[in-house]
Design a protein around this motif. Structure first.
Motif, short mmCIF file in Angstrom:
data_model
loop_
_atom_site.label_atom_id
_atom_site.label_comp_id
_atom_site.label_asym_id
_atom_site.label_seq_id
_atom_site.Cartn_x
_atom_site.Cartn_y
_atom_site.Cartn_z
N ASP A 678 -13.90 33.89 44.85
CA ASP A 678 -14.71 33.34 45.92
C ASP A 678 -13.90 33.10 47.19
OD1 ASP A 678 -13.39 31.32 44.34
OD2 ASP A 678 -14.44 29.82 45.54
N ASP A 709 -12.20 25.05 43.44
CA ASP A 709 -13.59 24.91 43.86
C ASP A 709 -14.24 26.27 44.04
OD1 ASP A 709 -15.98 23.77 44.80
OD2 ASP A 709 -15.31 23.95 46.88
N ASP A 710 -15.40 26.44 43.45
CA ASP A 710 -16.17 27.67 43.59
C ASP A 710 -17.05 27.56 44.83
OD1 ASP A 710 -17.80 29.87 43.42
OD2 ASP A 710 -18.39 29.56 41.34
N THR A 712 -19.18 29.41 45.99
CA THR A 712 -20.54 29.95 45.89
C THR A 712 -21.53 28.91 45.35
OG1 THR A 712 -20.24 30.80 43.63
CG2 THR A 712 -19.59 32.24 45.46
N THR A 713 -21.02 27.78 44.87
CA THR A 713 -21.92 26.71 44.40
C THR A 713 -22.06 25.66 45.51
OG1 THR A 713 -20.05 25.54 43.38
CG2 THR A 713 -21.30 27.05 41.99
N VAL A 716 -21.29 21.34 45.34
CA VAL A 716 -20.59 21.05 44.09
C VAL A 716 -19.13 21.40 44.30
CG1 VAL A 716 -20.36 21.60 41.64
CG2 VAL A 716 -22.63 21.55 42.70
N GLU A 718 -15.90 22.08 42.13
CA GLU A 718 -15.35 22.26 40.79
C GLU A 718 -13.88 21.87 40.76
OE1 GLU A 718 -18.93 24.78 41.01
OE2 GLU A 718 -17.20 24.49 42.32
N GLU A 722 -13.23 22.44 34.83
CA GLU A 722 -14.50 23.16 34.84
C GLU A 722 -14.28 24.67 34.90
OE1 GLU A 722 -17.65 20.64 37.27
OE2 GLU A 722 -15.62 20.36 38.07
N ARG A 726 -15.21 27.37 31.98
CA ARG A 726 -16.01 28.55 32.29
C ARG A 726 -15.29 29.82 31.82
NH1 ARG A 726 -17.53 29.33 38.50
NH2 ARG A 726 -18.40 27.24 38.13
#
Length: 878
Positions: A678, A709-710, A712-713, A716, A718, A722, A726
């Motif tokens: 990402d 941290d993602d 694309t969310t 939120v 991360e 997490e 995943r």
């Protein structure tokens, strides 16, 4: 062009398939395939030889050539190379001279490769080197070429390689040209290109900066070498003294020192285009992150014989046939007119032995990772005929290259422009992302097209490396090996050596540029980033050589390990570069050797063989604690994690039959994807190299890092746990889909297979009958990336979320030399010694290599005679 894109021409699939079917139906297929097999037994008369030459071959068709003069020895080696590998030689010389399209036809990838290589001028540099090397080297190269041409004389292309028969159906059967001595010298440029190392790192830094706009985040993806954990090759008083460096005064028109503003480029497409252009150049050896080598030498004070043991296994690209040709070159009697008594691994197309041993000295090579390339930003005039230096404009040097294409009447004209730094490579590579780097305020404007980019590279300056190859082959002492190594300018290599007299040592040869300090540089001016070409402060000042480069003889520690790690502590000697392997393999080797020495266990050649086969995964030891402390409730996932615990108890061995190794590899692939996909452009490939392991080693201790941290969310953030969860989940489902739902039945070797493919005819776009002929059957492989048994693979996932775990780089050979009894030494090649698919020696070493076997390496006259299964005698023709 690594996979035969030439076959994409219209109608070629059908044509080849029909012809193959026809010849098989008519019963002539076997004849066509077997026609190139050489005569290796009996007696022949040839006019170019001055005295009888004997060529014995063992059961793996490894030749030992015995002659009465150096000239006849090299003639015979040329003859034997042409017997076993002529198509490979011809393919290589077409590549290195920028004439690949002449061989394969109107294929865009081939034409692009020719443009890149003509721009760099590999063949032109080789022609200049011919004038620099000694007369003796010229004579030996000429004799070698004479031997090749003696074999070619009177033979049709179809008698030299089945590849010519297939090519004849597409691009037309090429004319077979005589071998020229320059063809051999040009091969050194291909070696240097594949082993240049920092080139890709410098390009990637520039692109990452263009994408991220944050110097600190880019630097996090190039962490410092972990000197506190992984020892360098040379330390303490053996390290060289840093040269005094004074940057030159700036040219008139110098700019002020305020930083310029960052420009937000959209460079992903340009970078992808540049990568495609670079990738079009075939990797004749194999390079880039993930390649490397192991070597070590152990003093007789710690061996069972009281004499040294030396080992080496260069990790290079997977190819069929192997890049190496095993050979012995022996004078019937050593004298002033016959000076070689050497055996080892050679390159088909180049005389001499590159790695091996003679009757007194053994040596191994690994790539140094020294920084020998730099991109320079060039501000061109409006009409593109000059470049800026200070306040002045200097005319560009230009030349026109004509690229012939098989089947096309008119050649393609290519204009090559050069500055004082080197050729302008942005004309053929694009590189817009490099030219979009920020520069200090007051720098000349880039104009609407951006800065041009030139390449400074030590291999583009002619040298005498060929002299070094012959000198190393004949060295008999520490002084002679050091003197010979001093001539080895490119590619820069680590050399470990040992003598029958009991000495061991290390020497680093190479032509290493010295860069000045620039206090107001926007990005580091240490060679890791592109440099402003208009400012003299960024120019290369000199080259390191001789006593300025590291070396050590008989170190107190009693051994040397050189496995691409930092040569000396990076902060102490920055002039060598900073983009080294991060030392996981080297430290694993050092640990094994040190433990046995500390325990008082005499080290044997068998133990040295096993050291190189070590498939323990040191990175897993760092990552598993974070995984195993996760509180995961799902029994389906916990069942897979239990395999990791079993694997940990078994020593984290990345063996082919290990279920835990398969799961960990899949977890790793999903972890790097979930962490970085990402943030990074699609054109940035995360490799299996040690740099990404070092990045994750630092990151795993920072559970709140923004990298986790993602993006694309939405809304939120991360954390590490997490993303780890995943990855564990995705890996469980991936392996369930491809290997079944029972984790205990998973297998790393089923995922991680060694599939050597023919450089020109091996790709999926080639009709199946031809692929079956030229590509060996795959075999399961142990090991992995940054493991001593270094079978590299890519952690990139496809659109389905599945990984491709196939072996991409591997130990291209393994050798262990026993200096107490050279006949007790051992070796194994990657595939086989023959380049002919119809020969059983095309593949007869693959299974032993994959299973960790070694073969006897006869050297003495008696041992060679006893091992001989075939003998060819060349008699002079009166």
């Amino acid at each position: 062009m690594t996979k035969s894109q030439f076959a994409k021409r219209a109608g070629i699939f059908t044509a080849i398939a029909l012809v193959v079917a026809l010849v098989v139906t008519l019963g002539v297929g076997l004849y066509t395939v077997r026609r190139p097999l050489p005569t290796t037994d009996g007696s022949i008369r040839l006019s170019d030889f001055a005295a009888p030459v004997t060529i014995t071959r063992d059961e793996r068709s490894v030749p030992t050539i015995t002659a009465e003069t150096d000239a006849d020895l090299m003639r015979a080696q040329g003859y034997v190379h042409a017997q076993d590998r002529f198509f490979e030689m011809d393919y290589r010389r077409h590549v290195t001279s920028g004439r690949l399209a002449e061989l394969v036809g109107d294929v865009p990838e081939a034409i692009q490769a020719d443009k890149v290589i003509r721009t760099l001028g590999w063949r032109r540099v080789a022609e200049q080197e011919w004038k620099l090397i000694s007369q003796e080297s010229r004579d030996l190269l000429t004799a070698y070429a004479d031997g090749v041409n003696t074999y070619l004389k009177g033979r049709e292309a179809s008698e030299l390689g089945v590849e010519y028969t297939v090519l004849g159906l597409s691009a037309g059967t090429p004319d077979i040209e005589n071998w020229d001595p320059i063809d051999s010298l040009a091969w050194l440029k291909a070696m240097a290109w594949d082993l240049k190392n920092n080139f890709e790192d410098e390009l990637t830094r520039a692109h990452l900066y263009a994408a991220l706009g944050d110097l600190d985040r880019v630097q996090q993806l190039f962490p410092d070498y972990p000197i506190q954990d992984n020892a360098p090759i040379v330390a303490g008083p053996n390290a060289p003294t840093a040269p005094a460096v004074t940057s030159p005064a700036r040219l008139s028109g110098e700019r002020d020192s305020a930083l310029g503003e960052y420009r937000d480029p959209t460079a992903a497409a340009a970078f992808a285009s540049a990568k495609a252009a670079i990738s079009a150049v075939p990797q004749l050896i194999g390079g880039g992150e993930g390649t490397g080598s192991n070597s070590f030498v152990i003093s007789g004070a710690h061996t069972d014989t009281g004499k040294p043991i030396l080992a080496n296994d260069p990790h290079l690209g997977v190819s069929q046939p192997s890049v190496w040709h095993q050979v012995g070159l022996k004078c019937k009697q050593l004298s002033d007119s016959c000076t070689f008594d050497v055996s080892g691994f050679s390159f088909a197309g180049m005389p001499g032995v590159v790695i091996g041993h003679n009757h007194k000295i053994a040596w191994g090579l690994t790539n140094t990772g020294a920084d020998v390339t730099d991109f320079f930003l060039e501000r061109l005039s409006a009409d593109g005929t000059a470049y800026q230096r200070g306040a002045d404009e200097v005319p560009l040097t230009t030349r026109t290259e004509k690229l012939a294409v098989a089947g096309v009447e008119e050649p393609i004209e290519l204009t090559v422009r050069e500055t004082g730094h080197g050729p302008i490579v942005s004309d053929v590579l694009g590189l817009a992302d490099v030219s979009a780097l920020p520069v200090p305020a007051g720098s000349p404007s880039a104009g609407s097209n951006g800065y041009a980019v030139s390449l400074a590279w030590t291999a583009l300056q002619p040298g005498a490396t060929m002299d070094a190859v012959f000198a190393i082959d004949r060295a008999t002492s520490a002084e002679e090996i050091a003197a010979a190594a001093a001539k080895f300018e490119v590619p820069a290599q680590n050399i470990v050596w040992a003598s029958t007299d009991g000495d061991i040592g290390y020497v680093m040869p190479g032509k290493i540029p010295v860069r000045g300090t620039v206090s107001d540089a926007v990005v580091p001016a240490d060679g890791t980033w592109p440099r402003p070409g208009w400012d003299a402060a960024y120019d290369w000042l000199d080259y390191l050589s001789g006593d300025q480069l590291p070396r050590v003889t008989n170190p107190e520690e009693g051994f040397v390990v050189a496995a691409n790690q930092a040569i000396v502590a990076p902060g102490d000697r920055p002039f060598l570069g900073r983009d080294f392997d991060y030392g996981y393999r080297s430290q694993q080797l050092r640990g094994r050797i040190s433990e046995d020495i500390a325990a008082g266990t005499p080290i044997t050649t068998e133990m040295a063989e096993q050291y190189m086969l070590d498939d323990a995964n040191p990175f897993a030891e760092k990552l598993l604690p974070a995984i195993l402390r996760l509180d995961i409730e799902d029994p389906f996932i916990k069942e897979a994690i239990d395999e990791l615990r079993t694997w940990q108890r078994d020593g984290l061995k990345q063996s082919a039959d290990a279920p835990g190794a398969a799961y960990f590899a899949s977890v790793w692939a999903h972890l790097v994807s979930g962490t970085f996909d990402d943030d990074l452009p699609d054109s940035i490939a995360i490799s299996g190299g040690s740099r990404w392991l070092a990045v994750m080693t630092e990151l795993i201790d920072d559970p709140q890092s923004s990298w986790w941290d993602d993006r694309t969310t939405i809304n939120v953030r991360e954390t590490r746990d997490e993303i780890l969860t995943r990855a564990l989940t995705n890996a469980r489902y991936e392996l369930t889909n491809v290997q079944g739902k029972e984790p205990g039945r998973w297998s790393w070797g089923d995922l991680h297979q060694f599939r050597p493919t023919h450089s020109l005819l091996g790709g999926a776009d080639i009709p199946a009958p031809v692929r079956w002929l030229v590509n060996p059957a795959p075999v399961p492989a142990s090991g992995g990336s940054s493991i001593v048994n270094a079978t590299g693979w890519s952690p990139q996932l496809d659109k389905r979320g599945r990984g491709d775990y196939q072996v991409t780089t591997a130990p291209s050979m393994r050798m262990v030399v026993d200096l107490s009894d050279l006949d007790a030494s051992s070796w194994v090649n990657l595939t086989g010694n023959s380049g002919h698919p119809a020969s059983r020696h095309y593949t007869d070493q693959i299974e032993p290599w994959a299973s960790g076997e070694y073969f006897p390496w006869p050297f003495s006259a008696d041992a060679v005679a006893e091992a001989a299964t075939q003998t060819l005698v060349i008699e002079p023709r009166e």
